[in-house]
Scaffold this active site. Structure first.
Site, PDB file in Angstrom:
ATOM      1  N   CYS A 114      -6.640  15.607 -25.102  1.00  0.00           N
ATOM      2  CA  CYS A 114      -6.488  14.226 -25.582  1.00  0.00           C
ATOM      3  C   CYS A 114      -7.456  13.880 -26.710  1.00  0.00           C
ATOM      4  O   CYS A 114      -7.368  12.795 -27.297  1.00  0.00           O
ATOM      5  CB  CYS A 114      -6.639  13.247 -24.428  1.00  0.00           C
ATOM      6  N   HIS A 242      -8.247   6.582 -26.924  1.00  0.00           N
ATOM      7  CA  HIS A 242      -7.127   7.316 -26.329  1.00  0.00           C
ATOM      8  C   HIS A 242      -6.545   6.440 -25.211  1.00  0.00           C
ATOM      9  O   HIS A 242      -7.294   5.872 -24.400  1.00  0.00           O
ATOM     10  CB  HIS A 242      -7.640   8.660 -25.797  1.00  0.00           C
ATOM     11  N   ASN A 272       0.333   7.669 -21.368  1.00  0.00           N
ATOM     12  CA  ASN A 272      -0.674   8.563 -21.958  1.00  0.00           C
ATOM     13  C   ASN A 272       0.034   9.707 -22.679  1.00  0.00           C
ATOM     14  O   ASN A 272       0.634  10.569 -22.039  1.00  0.00           O
ATOM     15  CB  ASN A 272      -1.562   9.090 -20.829  1.00  0.00           C
TER      16      ASN A 272
HETATM   17  O1  UT7 Z   1      -5.776  11.723 -20.754  1.00  0.00           O
HETATM   18  C1  UT7 Z   1      -6.850  12.376 -20.190  1.00  0.00           C
HETATM   19  C2  UT7 Z   1      -7.790  11.447 -19.566  1.00  0.00           C
HETATM   20  N1  UT7 Z   1      -7.217  10.876 -18.388  1.00  0.00           N
HETATM   21  C3  UT7 Z   1      -7.749   9.791 -17.850  1.00  0.00           C
HETATM   22  O2  UT7 Z   1      -8.663   9.243 -18.391  1.00  0.00           O
HETATM   23  C4  UT7 Z   1      -7.238   9.288 -16.517  1.00  0.00           C
HETATM   24  C5  UT7 Z   1      -8.392   8.811 -15.668  1.00  0.00           C
HETATM   25  N2  UT7 Z   1      -8.042   8.391 -14.346  1.00  0.00           N
HETATM   26  C6  UT7 Z   1      -7.301   7.284 -14.068  1.00  0.00           C
HETATM   27  O3  UT7 Z   1      -6.812   6.647 -14.965  1.00  0.00           O
HETATM   28  C7  UT7 Z   1      -7.174   6.826 -12.640  1.00  0.00           C
HETATM   29  O4  UT7 Z   1      -8.105   7.518 -11.832  1.00  0.00           O
HETATM   30  C8  UT7 Z   1      -5.750   7.017 -12.061  1.00  0.00           C
HETATM   31  C9  UT7 Z   1      -4.794   6.009 -12.707  1.00  0.00           C
HETATM   32  C10 UT7 Z   1      -5.272   8.420 -12.281  1.00  0.00           C
HETATM   33  C11 UT7 Z   1      -5.772   6.727 -10.556  1.00  0.00           C
HETATM   34  O5  UT7 Z   1      -6.270   5.421 -10.309  1.00  0.00           O
HETATM   35  P1  UT7 Z   1      -7.394   5.191  -9.197  1.00  0.00           P
HETATM   36  O6  UT7 Z   1      -7.631   3.757  -9.120  1.00  0.00           O
HETATM   37  O7  UT7 Z   1      -8.547   6.077  -9.534  1.00  0.00           O
HETATM   38  O8  UT7 Z   1      -6.634   5.631  -7.890  1.00  0.00           O
HETATM   39  P2  UT7 Z   1      -6.990   6.800  -6.869  1.00  0.00           P
HETATM   40  O9  UT7 Z   1      -6.705   8.129  -7.459  1.00  0.00           O
HETATM   41  O10 UT7 Z   1      -8.352   6.556  -6.287  1.00  0.00           O
HETATM   42  O11 UT7 Z   1      -5.951   6.477  -5.739  1.00  0.00           O
HETATM   43  C12 UT7 Z   1      -6.012   5.267  -4.986  1.00  0.00           C
HETATM   44  C13 UT7 Z   1      -4.853   5.279  -4.037  1.00  0.00           C
HETATM   45  C14 UT7 Z   1      -4.727   6.558  -3.236  1.00  0.00           C
HETATM   46  O12 UT7 Z   1      -4.276   6.220  -1.941  1.00  0.00           O
HETATM   47  P3  UT7 Z   1      -5.285   6.189  -0.703  1.00  0.00           P
HETATM   48  O13 UT7 Z   1      -5.862   7.575  -0.649  1.00  0.00           O
HETATM   49  O14 UT7 Z   1      -6.309   5.147  -1.060  1.00  0.00           O
HETATM   50  O15 UT7 Z   1      -4.405   5.834   0.441  1.00  0.00           O
HETATM   51  C15 UT7 Z   1      -3.644   7.319  -3.963  1.00  0.00           C
HETATM   52  O16 UT7 Z   1      -2.952   8.211  -3.119  1.00  0.00           O
HETATM   53  O17 UT7 Z   1      -3.623   5.146  -4.779  1.00  0.00           O
HETATM   54  C16 UT7 Z   1      -2.740   6.192  -4.408  1.00  0.00           C
HETATM   55  N3  UT7 Z   1      -1.910   6.538  -5.549  1.00  0.00           N
HETATM   56  C17 UT7 Z   1      -0.763   5.909  -5.812  1.00  0.00           C
HETATM   57  N4  UT7 Z   1      -0.130   4.901  -5.185  1.00  0.00           N
HETATM   58  C18 UT7 Z   1       1.020   4.487  -5.722  1.00  0.00           C
HETATM   59  C19 UT7 Z   1      -2.137   7.479  -6.494  1.00  0.00           C
HETATM   60  N5  UT7 Z   1      -1.130   7.479  -7.384  1.00  0.00           N
HETATM   61  C20 UT7 Z   1      -0.270   6.511  -6.996  1.00  0.00           C
HETATM   62  C21 UT7 Z   1       0.935   6.036  -7.488  1.00  0.00           C
HETATM   63  N6  UT7 Z   1       1.553   5.014  -6.834  1.00  0.00           N
HETATM   64  N7  UT7 Z   1       1.510   6.526  -8.599  1.00  0.00           N
END
Ligand code: UT7
Length: 315
Positions: A114, A242, A272
């Site tokens: 990215c 980005h 993204n």
């Molecule tokens: O391009 C390269 C650089 N990339 C980035 O910068 C991305 C950086 N990361 C992020 O943007 C975020 O970490 C994400 C958007 C990927 C995830 O958001 P988050 O707030 O960090 O969520 P998480 O991974 O901590 O997940 C929270 C909850 C989990 O459930 P539990 O374990 O709390 O029950 C996940 O399983 O959300 C759940 N979850 C979803 N729920 C509904 C993860 N993906 C989804 C989804 N829909 N698509």
């Protein structure tokens, strides 16, 4: 440091519009979760038969048109991508063929994930400045077909990415203030996809850890760019990060104590698009008339590698 002038920008998105609701029929997710956690509302995926090369060539043609120059005037073609259609030849060579660029113009890809567009811009600038390429203009492209490497059963990744391409035609200029800083932290564990030695074809990301990395690195990178130019946020018109997650950008503006109006966001439309995201954003801004002569923009890329890079562009 010899600067660059961006003389034209272009973008190209593929034909298949995919909404959050569409994805909620494939995996256990919802429009509400995706919008509130990322800012993404929709994305474009390549339709059947649509290739990364077609997107890259489309963006390149649009950039040439806006620049008002012909393909024969291009002295160099650099494409940033991690989803080239083939391991070889490069995406840039495919664009070279599609646009009939002159044989004197070298063409190759860079892969900084990215951070790719920032890396490609600096690579092109350095080569133009070094005098090893003939011709006044370089074509710099960021282009991805990430849908090809998404596991559409993994809700942690499949909702985050989109396909698309952005391009810029640049030339050297001492009148257009330019700075660039780049860095890398060799770490393949948090974000990776495919490759010749990999059994894992699809994108894998430890989202939370990458979020933390981005939240720490991006504000520092903006400050490094500003310090190198002896400027402050007050001297800057826009920051184009980005477009991975709107919450990362919100965190950056808070950390820098900068007004929200300076931070361009379009992840709601494209999601993204990795190496393409900054180039697409610049073209949209150009189209909206936001990039007037003298407008100063700091662009920051960050992603797999881990890599990061920031650049000061003056229009
Ligand atoms: O391009 C390269 C650089 N990339 C980035 O910068 C991305 C950086 N990361 C992020 O943007 C975020 O970490 C994400 C958007 C990927 C995830 O958001 P988050 O707030 O960090 O969520 P998480 O991974 O901590 O997940 C929270 C909850 C989990 O459930 P539990 O374990 O709390 O029950 C996940 O399983 O959300 C759940 N979850 C979803 N729920 C509904 C993860 N993906 C989804 C989804 N829909 N698509």
């Amino acid at each position: 440091m010899t600067g660059i002038e961006i003389v034209g920008t272009g973008r190209c998105v593929p034909g298949r519009l995919v909404t959050n609701d569409d994805l909620s029929r494939l995996v256990d997710t919802s429009d509400e979760w995706i919008r509130t956690r990322t800012g993404i509302a929709q994305r474009y995926f390549c339709a059947e038969g649509e290739t990364n090369a077609q997107l890259a060539a489309g963006a390149a043609r649009a950039a040439l048109k806006r620049a008002g120059i012909s393909a024969e005037q291009i002295g160099l073609c650099v494409a940033a991508t991690f989803t080239a259609d083939h391991a070889m030849p490069s995406l840039a060579c495919e664009v070279h063929g599609a646009l009939s660029l002159p044989e004197s113009a070298p063409a190759f890809d860079v892969n900084a994930a990215c951070t790719g567009f920032i890396t490609a811009l600096e690579t092109a600038r350095s080569l133009l400045a070094g005098g090893s390429v003939t011709g006044e203009y370089a074509l710099v492209i960021g282009s991805e077909s990430i849908s090809r490497v998404l596991d559409m059963t993994d809700r942690n990744t499949c909702v985050l990415f989109g396909d698309g391409a952005g391009a810029a035609v640049i030339r050297l200029s001492d009148k257009h203030d330019y700075r660039c800083v780049m860095g890398a932290r060799g770490d393949a564990s948090l974000l990776h996809a495919g490759g010749a030695a990999s059994e894992e074809h699809f994108v894998h990301m430890e989202g939370k850890a990458v979020f933390r990395f981005a939240s720490e690195t991006v504000p520092k990178c903006v400050m490094q760019v500003l310090d190198s130019a002896k400027m402050t946020m007050d001297d800057i018109d826009y920051v184009v990060c980005h477009q991975a997650n709107g919450r990362i950008i919100d965190h950056v503006m808070k950390k820098l104590n900068a007004p929200a109006e300076k931070f361009y966001k379009n992840m709601q439309t494209y999601a993204n698009t990795s190496a393409a995201s900054i180039a697409i954003a610049l073209d949209e801004m150009n189209e909206k008339g936001l990039l007037c002569p003298g407008t100063r923009v700091v662009c920051v890329g960050f992603g797999a590698g881990l890599t990061w890079g920031g650049t000061l562009l003056t229009f």
